[in-house]
Design a protein around this motif. Structure first.
Motif, PDB file in Angstrom:
ATOM      1  N   ASP A 154       2.355   1.886  -3.336  1.00 30.70           N
ATOM      2  CA  ASP A 154       1.407   2.435  -4.319  1.00 30.70           C
ATOM      3  C   ASP A 154       1.225   3.945  -4.183  1.00 30.70           C
ATOM      4  N   THR A 155       1.604   4.474  -3.040  1.00 32.53           N
ATOM      5  CA  THR A 155       1.460   5.928  -2.870  1.00 32.53           C
ATOM      6  C   THR A 155       2.637   6.704  -3.474  1.00 32.53           C
TER       7      THR A 155
ATOM      8  N   ARG B 161       7.784   4.674  -8.947  1.00 32.48           N
ATOM      9  CA  ARG B 161       7.427   3.257  -8.951  1.00 32.48           C
ATOM     10  C   ARG B 161       7.980   2.564 -10.198  1.00 32.48           C
TER      11      ARG B 161
ATOM     12  N   GLU C 140       0.837  -1.207   0.000  1.00 30.06           N
ATOM     13  CA  GLU C 140       0.000   0.000   0.000  1.00 30.06           C
ATOM     14  C   GLU C 140       0.868   1.252   0.000  1.00 30.06           C
ATOM     15  N   ARG C 141       1.893   1.236   0.809  1.00 30.52           N
ATOM     16  CA  ARG C 141       2.777   2.405   0.842  1.00 30.52           C
ATOM     17  C   ARG C 141       3.459   2.606  -0.508  1.00 30.52           C
TER      18      ARG C 141
END
Lengths: 672, 672
Positions: free
Chosen positions: B317-318, B324, B314-315
């Protein structure tokens, strides 16, 4: 630095040390290359060492009981050359220094032991000198135990730089020295905090004094420009019952504009800065000119050891004749008379017994008969004694309470072992051999190359020499290592196929005078091949006809080494059964075969047949024997490895990779 | 040891640790080979590490932010395999353990990273794991600095044995780690005082704790069988701002008749002793059977990291999309889109400028344009930055106060550098390259071989690649080192002849995914060769026609690499002037040429001409191109080195050893 204060505090010392600095500046300027800073920084330490401690006689640089001086920081070669010139070594007249780094000069870029008598070892690859020195010091201990203190009693002095101490091999070396209380080993660390890239702290924060203490060394810290402190430290070190490291705080390129900088590490050739430095030293003579009083003072130092040497010669003459003879014979690297007869008798016995043995076990059998005949051998292993089969019953183990021991437990230190073995060989009086797995040739490489370059007959016993080691897998399976050693000039690689060839290989390795040997030995058992006894050492020819075509004309030559010879013999049988005439050539040593005359080589490898080589390693290095240097031999093929191995039982691996009589025979037939 | 007391003090821990010991005994017995003692001695440490500290998710062994676990004492491979099986790694079902050390099994004799996802590195050659680990920890620091703590924040844990710590490379590794305060590196030393030859004291008296402290490490000493002490030590280590060494006092082969002996180091296969040991453990199930409750407890441990991993995803994806993409691209070793265009533009520019440059300087030019395009490169040099030309303006220097820095001053540590570079590559997200003099391939060899075996694209920048380095002399002049790297499977050796070929070589090296590259670069300036710009990467074909016969029929093919290409071109001119048609083939990479299809190779090297190769190194490796694998090419010769070099200016050396157009032309004519 306040040079005036230094000069006025110890004027005699200062002028002598300045001689070194001035010659360094002049020689580097003449060559327009080299390393000025180190000799300039360590001139004070070296001056005190030579003036007050080092036992040497400049006119007799090979006197066996001299102290050894090893310049581990070999890039500072001008330090050594200046000292040799100043003290009156006749191999170093001023012309040599003027020719620094030029074609044919003794004053090569880095000290090369084979160019001059007084150069104890070849340095430059960092860390090697300090690791050699451990071997020198061990050799001294062993020989002292065997011959007595009255003929062997000297120190090994080392100058090492930050680079030497950063190299991993230095850790192997100092922990070995610490383990064995090598109290006559004294290392002077040139602690100048400069490397090529910048201050040492750029890449290292190690507390070197604490590190040496952790390795059980005695340590002393001094100002490396204060002759009194240097003298006191050396005196203290000589009394220690441990090896001593003297941390000498110095200024690289002392007195030059580049002092204390990494620029000072290199070639200081700027003419104005050179003049300025000499002025700061109070040095008034021209390039390569040494004031007569300074030269005389240095020449006196060069004669300091004359009385010592003469006294030593008298003491040596009191030794029993047999001891003297052995001492001199070992020093000259001559073989004892009994060696040849012992090998012959052993070969006869083995030809009859025809044992099925791994060649590492054959090697142990050979050593069991040879070590008692050669008191100069010192064996060992890098923690694989039971696997390398290097220890024989008579040797005894070298230890603090048994200096006579001729077997060294080197620990897991392949590099340190190899470098120290070179040191033993360079010291003289000892023929070192040591074992590890052949794959770990990689760890020992820097020292194995130097053995070849330095022309010392160190013997590297490399067992588990192929995928035949089996389950340990590719990390432990050599594939390219025969090629690596064969690619190295002045290195003899022996890969014997049975106990007789192993004995012949050892005989050759132990009679070499100027070349190291690599013995490539199997883990796995091999059928015996040499059933008919011959007094001649066939391995000395490098390759020979093991079995020839029978019945029908020769159409195939199979060439094999070591563990693949029996595969070739089995393939020959299959082909002969089909009516194809096959010769099998056993090739235990390519280098020796290359040295034979053309006629012999043609006799062994005549034209008109197809050739297939087989060896459980890469093909590289084989083509010369398969194709000829000019491709004149015709059709050929090779069964070998072109990838890394795998972890599995040995027989399965040999099958998988095609080391079978069937595959070999098929390759030969495909060429016909 | 009182096993009952141990078991009753921590029953849950005991049964889990016993699972490791029992599997080890069973697997070694089944294989009838292997090393039992180390896994049995370190089972407690490993159990606590996996249960309470190691961040991992057994179902996702490649999760980028996992902690890394490195078994430097690779012979204890069953420790790792048992842990992977027990925690539920699907690549390690019980059948794999039953097939320990058998053909095709993932459970090779020593851990091999390319056989299973969860194996971080290949170990066995001692000291490599701990040296790799330094690279892992550096990679973590660098990536954390670039991507932020929320996506990169993990530890590197190492189990190292006495052997690892005796190898010199460990000193290079620990001093690097100490220099850079690699606080997330935690080494657990299996302090069992046993090596293969006997007690450690046979070969070593080092105070390891003091040694690590001297290298600026935090140290902790514990009973390696007490889970509370282990837990507390790991907790303390994770809080330290220095790298930590935990000295774990253990009993090798705990609970077995061979406990505390060097026999215990090896394969413990005696059936009765095996049963007795299991009885002493209170272990009641049959071979390879783990009680369900123990297996369940271990599988829970295997799932400990699931929540962490999910939170990390989740982190991740931020992160901004471009970050990324770069992160994932670098991890996948994919090239950035701009790379190819950048190389093409550079080549066009250089074809026009045609600079006369040493290829080491060409290499710096290339890096100046490529490093900005490849944020994943990390460069460095073993204290030869100015000589290797490896540092470019944009990189920044990695240091304790600049973790973003992409240039490492490795110090005089070729071996440590090479091993740590491998570690960086294995960590993922980084493409490491590092330089030294080519001759010091010897120091780096163990790691260079492992790069090839492990299939990692480390780039070794080897400058001063022949006698062309001149005055430094034979200790620094590579002769056999091209052959050494070429003999090594899965290694690409590039020897470019000018700036364009250097750019092409770098493009290839930096797009490799499963192979290391060696760049062989000159010290001395070379005339430019590639004047016509081609978008295609000709070096990718390994060899190509640089200049063909003109006017008259082709009768000679000269094949050259690197610094000898211009000599071949000059010889061609001489011969052409005499009416002899000459083709010059530039061969910057033999391995790539060997991979081309037959048609291309025949086009470049057709029959019907005599061939002369020229390279300032040994002939070994050349015959394939001169003679063909089956000797079908006909007459050939070679100009190379068959001895060590000498100390003198480079031009004089090239003359002396025959690297002249005149000599090359004469060789060709002699064949005609």
């Amino acid at each position: 630095m306040d040079l005036t204060a230094l000069a006025s505090a110890h004027p005699d010392h200062w002028s002598k040390a300045t001689g070194i600095r001035a010659l360094t500046l002049d020689a580097v300027a003449a060559a327009n290359s080299g390393h000025s800073g180190m000799p300039m920084g360590m001139a004070d330490v070296a001056t005190v060492l030579f003036e007050k401690h080092l036992k040497f006689d400049a006119a007799n640089p090979l006197w066996p009981d001299r102290d050894r001086f090893i310049l581990s920081a070999g890039h500072g070669s001008m330090l050594l050359y200046a000292l040799l010139h100043l003290t009156g070594d006749t191999q170093f007249p001023i012309e040599e220094l003027k020719n620094f780094r030029q074609m044919g000069a003794r004053t090569a870029g880095h000290p090369e032991n084979f160019l001059a008598d007084a150069i104890e070892t070849t340095t430059g690859p960092l860390g090697q000198g300090i690791a050699n020195a451990v071997g020198f010091a061990m050799a001294e201990e062993i020989l002292r135990a065997h011959y007595g203190k009255k003929v062997v009693d000297h120190h090994t002095y080392v100058i090492a730089g930050d680079g030497c101490l950063m190299e991993g091999v230095s850790q192997e070396a100092i922990t070995l020295a610490g383990r064995h209380d090598l109290s006559k080993l004294i290392v002077m660390w040139d602690n100048n905090n400069i490397t090529i890239d910048g201050p040492v702290t750029l890449s290292d924060h190690t507390d070197q004094v604490a590190r040496f203490q952790a390795a059980q060394w005695h340590t002393i810290e001094i100002d490396g420009h204060n002759p009194d402190e240097i003298d006191a430290a050396l005196t203290e070190a000589r009394k220690s019952d441990k090896p001593t490291m003297i941390a000498c705080k110095t200024h690289i390129a002392l007195g030059h504009a580049a002092q204390d900088t990494s620029k000072g590490h290199g070639a200081l050739t700027d003419p104005e800065q050179l003049i300025a430095a000499k002025e700061a030293y109070g040095w008034k003579t021209g390039p390569f000119e040494i004031p007569q009083d300074v030269k005389s003072a240095w020449e006196e130092i060069g004669k300091r050891g004359v009385a010592d040497r003469e006294a030593w010669e008298e003491r040596f003459d009191t030794l029993p004749r047999s001891k003297r003879e052995t001492f001199n014979r070992a020093l000259a690297l001559d073989a004892p008379r009994k060696l040849s007869a012992t090998v012959k008798a052993f070969k006869r016995q083995m030809s009859e017994a025809a044992p099925k043995l791994a060649t590492r076990a054959s090697s142990e059998k050979v050593l069991e008969v040879l070590n008692p005949v050669l008191p100069e051998t010192v064996g060992g292993s890098a923690d694989l004694t039971g696997s390398n089969n290097t220890k024989t019953a008579d040797l005894g183990v070298f230890d603090t309470d048994n200096r006579k021991g001729r077997y060294i437990y080197w620990g897991i230190r392949e590099h340190g072992m190899a470098s120290a073995m070179n040191g033993m060989a360079l010291h003289g009086g000892i023929r070192p051999y040591g074992g590890t797995f052949m794959c770990f040739t990689d760890y020992a490489r820097p020292a194995m190359r130097l053995a070849a370059l330095m022309k010392v007959p160190t013997v590297f016993v490399m067992t588990h020499d192929s995928i035949g080691l089996g389950e340990d897998g590719p990390t432990h399976q050599p594939v390219e290592h025969l090629a690596i050693s064969r690619a190295t000039p002045n290195t003899y690689v022996f890969r014997p196929c049975d106990t007789v060839e192993t004995a012949e290989s050892w005989e050759l390795a132990l009679t070499m005078k100027e070349s190291p040997s690599v013995l490539s030995l199997t883990r796995q058992g091999l059928p015996h091949q040499r059933h008919e006894h011959k007094n001649t050492n066939l391995t000395a020819r490098g390759a020979y006809v093991l079995a020839d075509a029978e019945g029908s004309k020769r159409r195939v030559i199979l060439i094999a080494s070591g563990s693949e010879v029996h595969v070739a013999m089995a393939a020959r049988e299959q082909l002969q059964a089909e009516g194809i005439g096959v010769r099998v050539v056993s090739m235990p040593c390519m280098e020796l075969f290359a040295e034979q005359d053309d006629a012999y080589r043609k006799r062994v490898l005549p034209g008109g047949s197809v050739r297939v080589g087989i060896e459980a390693g890469v093909r590289q290095g084989w083509d010369r024997w398969l194709l000829g240097e000019r491709g004149k031999f015709g059709k050929a093929d090779f069964v070998g490895m072109d990838r890394f191995g795998a972890s599995a039982p040995a027989e399965e691996l040999f099958d998988k990779f095609g080391f079978t009589a069937e595959n070999l025979a098929a390759k030969a037939k495909a060429l016909l």
